[in-house]
Design an enzyme around this catalytic site. Sequence first.
Site, mmCIF file in Angstrom:
data_model
loop_
_atom_site.group_PDB
_atom_site.id
_atom_site.type_symbol
_atom_site.label_atom_id
_atom_site.label_comp_id
_atom_site.label_asym_id
_atom_site.label_seq_id
_atom_site.Cartn_x
_atom_site.Cartn_y
_atom_site.Cartn_z
ATOM 1 N N LYS A 105 0.808 -1.192 0.000
ATOM 2 C CA LYS A 105 0.000 0.000 0.000
ATOM 3 C C LYS A 105 0.862 1.270 0.000
ATOM 4 C CE LYS A 105 -3.183 -2.310 3.156
ATOM 5 N NZ LYS A 105 -3.601 -2.333 4.601
ATOM 6 N N GLY A 106 2.111 1.119 0.405
ATOM 7 C CA GLY A 106 2.954 2.278 0.700
ATOM 8 C C GLY A 106 3.077 3.326 -0.377
ATOM 9 N N GLU B 24 7.690 2.384 -5.987
ATOM 10 C CA GLU B 24 7.763 1.942 -4.589
ATOM 11 C C GLU B 24 7.905 3.140 -3.660
ATOM 12 O OE1 GLU B 24 7.444 -0.063 -2.234
ATOM 13 O OE2 GLU B 24 8.409 -2.008 -2.501
ATOM 14 N N ASP B 25 7.491 2.945 -2.421
ATOM 15 C CA ASP B 25 7.670 3.994 -1.423
ATOM 16 C C ASP B 25 9.119 4.044 -0.937
ATOM 17 O OD1 ASP B 25 7.458 1.503 -0.191
ATOM 18 O OD2 ASP B 25 6.065 2.141 1.364
ATOM 19 N N LYS C 51 17.241 3.430 1.106
ATOM 20 C CA LYS C 51 18.110 3.200 2.278
ATOM 21 C C LYS C 51 19.219 2.270 1.824
ATOM 22 C CE LYS C 51 14.799 2.847 6.112
ATOM 23 N NZ LYS C 51 14.239 1.894 7.096
ATOM 24 N N VAL D 160 11.087 5.370 9.018
ATOM 25 C CA VAL D 160 10.338 6.575 8.659
ATOM 26 C C VAL D 160 8.874 6.257 8.347
ATOM 27 C CG1 VAL D 160 12.380 7.795 7.824
ATOM 28 C CG2 VAL D 160 11.071 6.381 6.237
ATOM 29 N N ASP E 32 3.938 3.421 6.514
ATOM 30 C CA ASP E 32 3.267 3.122 7.784
ATOM 31 C C ASP E 32 4.179 2.476 8.812
ATOM 32 O OD1 ASP E 32 3.486 0.542 6.410
ATOM 33 O OD2 ASP E 32 2.194 -0.217 8.000
HETATM 34 P P1 IMP Z 1 12.498 -4.357 1.035
HETATM 35 O O1 IMP Z 1 13.219 -3.400 0.114
HETATM 36 O O2 IMP Z 1 12.100 -5.636 0.390
HETATM 37 O O3 IMP Z 1 13.264 -4.578 2.316
HETATM 38 O O4 IMP Z 1 11.118 -3.785 1.501
HETATM 39 C C1 IMP Z 1 10.713 -2.507 1.336
HETATM 40 C C2 IMP Z 1 9.404 -2.401 2.088
HETATM 41 O O5 IMP Z 1 9.624 -2.452 3.509
HETATM 42 C C3 IMP Z 1 8.752 -1.076 1.813
HETATM 43 O O6 IMP Z 1 7.881 -1.135 0.722
HETATM 44 C C4 IMP Z 1 8.055 -0.787 3.130
HETATM 45 O O7 IMP Z 1 6.772 -1.386 3.131
HETATM 46 C C5 IMP Z 1 8.879 -1.471 4.182
HETATM 47 N N1 IMP Z 1 9.807 -0.533 4.855
HETATM 48 C C6 IMP Z 1 11.152 -0.579 4.846
HETATM 49 N N2 IMP Z 1 11.679 0.441 5.561
HETATM 50 C C7 IMP Z 1 10.623 1.148 6.030
HETATM 51 C C8 IMP Z 1 10.519 2.344 6.838
HETATM 52 O O8 IMP Z 1 11.504 2.984 7.274
HETATM 53 N N3 IMP Z 1 9.257 2.769 7.118
HETATM 54 C C9 IMP Z 1 8.141 2.127 6.662
HETATM 55 N N4 IMP Z 1 8.195 1.016 5.893
HETATM 56 C C10 IMP Z 1 9.426 0.525 5.591
HETATM 57 MG MG MG Z 2 5.641 -1.160 1.146
#
Ligand code: IMP
Ligand code: MG
Length: 181
Positions: free
Chosen positions: A45-46, A101-102, A133, A155, A161
């Site tokens: 949803k982000g 993506e968020d 990140k 964040v 969220d």
């Molecule tokens: P990844 O890159 O597969 O580790 O996942 C990314 C997802 O993790 C994002 O779409 C977010 O839903 C969640 N996420 C990672 N870091 C944060 C944060 O700092 N705040 C909120 N959601 C986060």
């Molecule tokens: Mg997400």
Amino acid sequence: MAAMKNDIESVLFSEEQLQDCVKRIAGEITRDFAGKEPVFVGVLKGSFIFIADLMRHVELNCSVDFMAVSSYGNKSTSTGAVKINKDLSADVEGKHVIMVEDILDSGLTLSYLTKYLQQRKPASISLVTLLDKPARRKADVKPDYVGFEIPDAFVVGYGLDFAEKYRNLPYIGILKPSVYE
Ligand code: IMP
Ligand code: MG
């Protein structure tokens, strides 16, 4: 809103900074995809607020679709397999797909989704992330468009969220560790 604000340690990006950033990326996409009709794919949803703002500044014929995913149990597993809760509603074969993506954290989600969508034979797949990140990257994912690089902090706001809360904050802030510890 007052209660939510008390959970924020500091504001990382104001509404104005976010809008400037969105306009910059929209301009780059408008230029890079000139003459094409890309499909924006929001990862729910982000990304829902970011993709809505972004598309409003893209001056191209384009369409939008969404996918919803959740990670399978422990995210630190090396496979990074994610569960597809909602798949695309239209075929993307031969289309230019722009994944939105968020935040890019370990990269496991986008790495999995990219491989998954590759099987549908799109003309191209590009990756847009509002936040990056890089310190926490596990999968080899290189976003084509990045809003801001951020340090390793948790964040929230502008779609992001913690336990489904804070998505409606109009800015992005660092959550006080006392909220999740
Ligand atoms: P990844 O890159 O597969 O580790 O996942 C990314 C997802 O993790 C994002 O779409 C977010 O839903 C969640 N996420 C990672 N870091 C944060 C944060 O700092 N705040 C909120 N959601 C986060
Ligand atoms: Mg997400």
